[in-house]
Scaffold this motif. Structure first.
Motif, mmCIF file in Angstrom:
data_model
loop_
_atom_site.group_PDB
_atom_site.id
_atom_site.type_symbol
_atom_site.label_atom_id
_atom_site.label_comp_id
_atom_site.label_asym_id
_atom_site.label_seq_id
_atom_site.Cartn_x
_atom_site.Cartn_y
_atom_site.Cartn_z
ATOM 1 N N GLY A 186 -33.479 30.121 -18.745
ATOM 2 C CA GLY A 186 -33.192 30.135 -17.321
ATOM 3 C C GLY A 186 -32.514 31.423 -16.887
ATOM 4 O O GLY A 186 -32.300 32.345 -17.685
ATOM 5 N N LYS A 187 -32.134 31.477 -15.608
ATOM 6 C CA LYS A 187 -31.548 32.691 -15.038
ATOM 7 C C LYS A 187 -30.108 32.517 -14.579
ATOM 8 O O LYS A 187 -29.482 33.507 -14.180
ATOM 9 C CB LYS A 187 -32.388 33.148 -13.845
ATOM 10 N N HIS A 188 -29.572 31.311 -14.623
ATOM 11 C CA HIS A 188 -28.295 31.060 -13.961
ATOM 12 C C HIS A 188 -27.186 30.577 -14.884
ATOM 13 O O HIS A 188 -26.024 30.585 -14.482
ATOM 14 C CB HIS A 188 -28.481 30.019 -12.853
ATOM 15 N N LEU A 189 -27.502 30.141 -16.103
ATOM 16 C CA LEU A 189 -26.518 29.567 -17.019
ATOM 17 C C LEU A 189 -26.549 30.312 -18.344
ATOM 18 O O LEU A 189 -27.620 30.525 -18.921
ATOM 19 C CB LEU A 189 -26.820 28.085 -17.284
ATOM 20 N N THR A 190 -25.365 30.690 -18.820
ATOM 21 C CA THR A 190 -25.236 31.293 -20.140
ATOM 22 C C THR A 190 -24.482 30.310 -21.028
ATOM 23 O O THR A 190 -23.392 29.870 -20.687
ATOM 24 C CB THR A 190 -24.494 32.640 -20.066
ATOM 25 N N ALA A 191 -25.079 29.955 -22.152
ATOM 26 C CA ALA A 191 -24.480 28.949 -23.032
ATOM 27 C C ALA A 191 -23.036 29.309 -23.391
ATOM 28 O O ALA A 191 -22.730 30.467 -23.604
ATOM 29 C CB ALA A 191 -25.311 28.834 -24.313
ATOM 30 N N ASP A 192 -22.211 28.284 -23.379
ATOM 31 C CA ASP A 192 -22.532 26.880 -23.223
ATOM 32 C C ASP A 192 -22.497 26.460 -21.745
ATOM 33 O O ASP A 192 -21.688 26.972 -20.983
ATOM 34 C CB ASP A 192 -21.528 26.009 -23.958
ATOM 35 N N VAL A 193 -23.410 25.498 -21.388
ATOM 36 C CA VAL A 193 -23.230 24.838 -20.104
ATOM 37 C C VAL A 193 -22.186 23.748 -20.324
ATOM 38 O O VAL A 193 -22.271 22.969 -21.256
ATOM 39 C CB VAL A 193 -24.566 24.274 -19.566
ATOM 40 N N GLU A 194 -21.170 23.726 -19.458
ATOM 41 C CA GLU A 194 -20.024 22.853 -19.716
ATOM 42 C C GLU A 194 -19.755 21.920 -18.526
ATOM 43 O O GLU A 194 -20.607 21.146 -18.159
ATOM 44 C CB GLU A 194 -18.802 23.705 -20.066
ATOM 45 N N GLY A 195 -18.556 22.017 -17.932
ATOM 46 C CA GLY A 195 -18.131 21.032 -16.956
ATOM 47 C C GLY A 195 -19.093 20.872 -15.792
ATOM 48 O O GLY A 195 -19.542 21.852 -15.194
ATOM 49 N N LEU A 196 -19.440 19.622 -15.464
ATOM 50 C CA LEU A 196 -20.266 19.303 -14.308
ATOM 51 C C LEU A 196 -19.455 18.453 -13.342
ATOM 52 O O LEU A 196 -18.728 17.551 -13.758
ATOM 53 C CB LEU A 196 -21.516 18.524 -14.721
ATOM 54 N N THR A 197 -19.594 18.728 -12.046
ATOM 55 C CA THR A 197 -18.926 17.935 -11.025
ATOM 56 C C THR A 197 -19.748 17.985 -9.752
ATOM 57 O O THR A 197 -20.623 18.845 -9.603
ATOM 58 C CB THR A 197 -17.483 18.425 -10.787
ATOM 59 N N LEU A 198 -19.479 17.076 -8.834
ATOM 60 C CA LEU A 198 -20.188 17.014 -7.560
ATOM 61 C C LEU A 198 -19.318 17.525 -6.433
ATOM 62 O O LEU A 198 -18.129 17.217 -6.355
ATOM 63 C CB LEU A 198 -20.610 15.576 -7.238
ATOM 64 N N VAL A 199 -19.919 18.314 -5.563
ATOM 65 C CA VAL A 199 -19.310 18.707 -4.294
ATOM 66 C C VAL A 199 -20.054 17.914 -3.227
ATOM 67 O O VAL A 199 -21.202 18.222 -2.895
ATOM 68 C CB VAL A 199 -19.432 20.222 -4.056
ATOM 69 N N ARG A 200 -19.443 16.881 -2.704
ATOM 70 C CA ARG A 200 -20.133 15.914 -1.847
ATOM 71 C C ARG A 200 -19.959 16.259 -0.373
ATOM 72 O O ARG A 200 -18.860 16.541 0.078
ATOM 73 C CB ARG A 200 -19.609 14.502 -2.110
ATOM 74 N N ARG A 201 -21.060 16.204 0.350
ATOM 75 C CA ARG A 201 -21.071 16.363 1.807
ATOM 76 C C ARG A 201 -21.976 15.284 2.379
ATOM 77 O O ARG A 201 -23.125 15.534 2.718
ATOM 78 C CB ARG A 201 -21.583 17.745 2.196
#
Length: 437
Positions: free
Chosen positions: A322-337
């Motif tokens: 991919g073009k946007h993530l460099t390992a490691d991909v880590e914390g995931l969270t939601l920004v809710r609207r």
């Protein structure tokens, strides 16, 4: 937290390739991943927690994963609950001051693995025998169990009260000997099914690709336990367009694990970050076929593990990443609207964060990224970030447009030879302003 590693695959190969290209056609040199990271907007933190030290003097405390609890009676007294591994849990106020420390349990046997709190998430309004309660749910990696703490702001001993049932079973292992090998509970996301009102925890296994769905079960005595509903094993090898099979490089016997996870309650979708692979979109009930919505740059790059350096030596990049993530991909969270917003991911390998559409139509398009830089000589940025948590909406006077809390894997300044970590508090409105420019 994954041990910080250098960007060891696609970024290194691409940098060398660009150097050759520049020598032939200097005017046509193309930007690489490092240039892309530097081009992202930079925001700064408003506050940071006291530094944690992962050594005996520091209680082997290592910052990892945060969760944000909004106090409905007084938003200014909201809390951040965060894991510190062998240091247990830390509870902070919105000024990033320590409110409470919770020590992880021990078996009492000196040769057993110590308690080690890895990830944390919240469950709201769980019906206990003593009434409804908000809970902090934690993966105890040392003991292969979940731990539960009721959030009680007025409690004299501190806002967290342990309500873990004494008979909670191991999640992935049969006995203590297996637990001591530490292929145990790791990443965590909670989910309450709106159709049934039942609450669940989705838990990953360290050094394995397995994710388990656990139903949370209150007991008659006011404690909480769980049962396993089903499990799902994500792939450990991948068929590439060139017909070859690719396996992410790791220590012998390790499979590409999942840590960062979050469930979107709007559509019951679990997003799971397989660290050396990318981000998966999965039904939160673990049914159906997972979909890989983005890959790390290193995806498909062959590599060989070097036992002397304990690092992976990369081969030629076939260009499937991919073009946007460099390992490691880590914390995931939601920004809710409302029904919109973003999925936010920590790109640990290049110290950036990526935002994707929070999309019920199954597209999750990339919408931009940012870095967290130093505010001044005292308040530094966030590097090799592991866990992240966002709260969208008013959070008292300090954060009227929401709060983003991220782990900082290299808190500075730090004494020589000491691993120093902590958490940064960032105004979420500032982040959204920067990304929308």
């Amino acid at each position: 937290m994954t041990k910080p590693r250098p960007v060891r695959t696609a970024a290194l190969v691409l940098t060398a390739a660009l150097a050759v290209l520049a020598a032939v056609v200097p005017a046509q040199a193309q930007p690489g991943p490092a240039d892309a990271a530097r081009a992202l907007p930079v925001v700064t933190a408003r506050a940071e927690t006291a530094t944690l030290y992962d050594d005996e003097a520091g209680g082997n405390a290592n910052a990892d994963d945060p969760a944000i609890w909004r106090n409905p009676a007084d938003p200014d007294r909201s809390l951040v609950i965060a894991t510190a591994k062998e240091g247990g849990l830390r509870v902070y106020d919105l000024d990033a001051r320590t409110v409470q420390k919770v020590t992880p349990p021990s078996t009492g046997r000196p040769d057993d693995a110590p308690g080690r709190f890895n990830n944390v998430d919240l469950v709201h309004g769980l019906r206990l025998s003593t009434g409804r309660a908000d809970l902090a749910v934690t993966t105890d990696r040392g003991n292969d169990r979940l731990r539960f703490h009721r959030i009680a702001p007025g409690h004299r001993g501190g806002p967290l009260v342990d309500v873990t049932d004494g008979a909670v079973p191991p999640v992935f292992n049969r006995d203590q000997d297996q637990i001591n090998d530490q292929r145990t509970v790791y990443g965590l996301a909670t989910w309450t099914d709106p159709r049934t009102g039942r609450s669940y925890a989705l838990v990953s296994r360290r050094e394995r690709t397995r994710v388990a769905l656990l139903e949370l079960r209150p007991t008659a005595t006011g404690t909480v336990t769980y049962r396993t509903v089903r499990t799902l094993d994500l792939p450990s090898s991948f068929r590439l367009p060139n017909g070859r099979t690719w396996r992410p490089c790791g220590e012998p016997g390790e499979l590409p694990q999942v840590e960062g996870m979050v469930v979107d309650p709007l559509n019951g979708v679990l997003y799971a970050g397989q660290e050396d692979v990318g981000i998966w979109r999965i039904s939160a009930d673990l049914r159906g076929t997972p979909k890989l919505i983005d890959k790390v740059r290193e995806y498909g790059v062959p590599a060989t593990y070097d036992e002397d350096t304990e690092e992976c030596t990369p081969g030629a990049d076939p260009g499937y990443g991919g073009k946007h993530l460099t390992a490691d991909v880590e914390g995931l969270t939601l920004v809710r609207r409302g029904g919109h917003g973003y999925l936010l991911a920590s790109s640990q390998g290049d110290d950036t964060f990526a935002l994707y559409d929070r999309d019920v139509a199954d597209r999750n398009a990339y919408r931009g990224g940012f870095r967290i830089g130093a505010r001044n000589s005292v308040l530094d940025g966030s590097e090799v970030c592991d866990g992240a948590a966002a709260f969208t909406g008013p959070l008292g006077r300090r954060y009227p447009r929401g709060l983003l809390v991220v782990q900082d894997g290299r808190s500075t300044p730090a004494p020589a030879g000491r691993e120093a970590t902590g958490f940064k508090f960032v105004d979420l409105g500032t982040v959204l302003d920067a990304v929308r420019r």
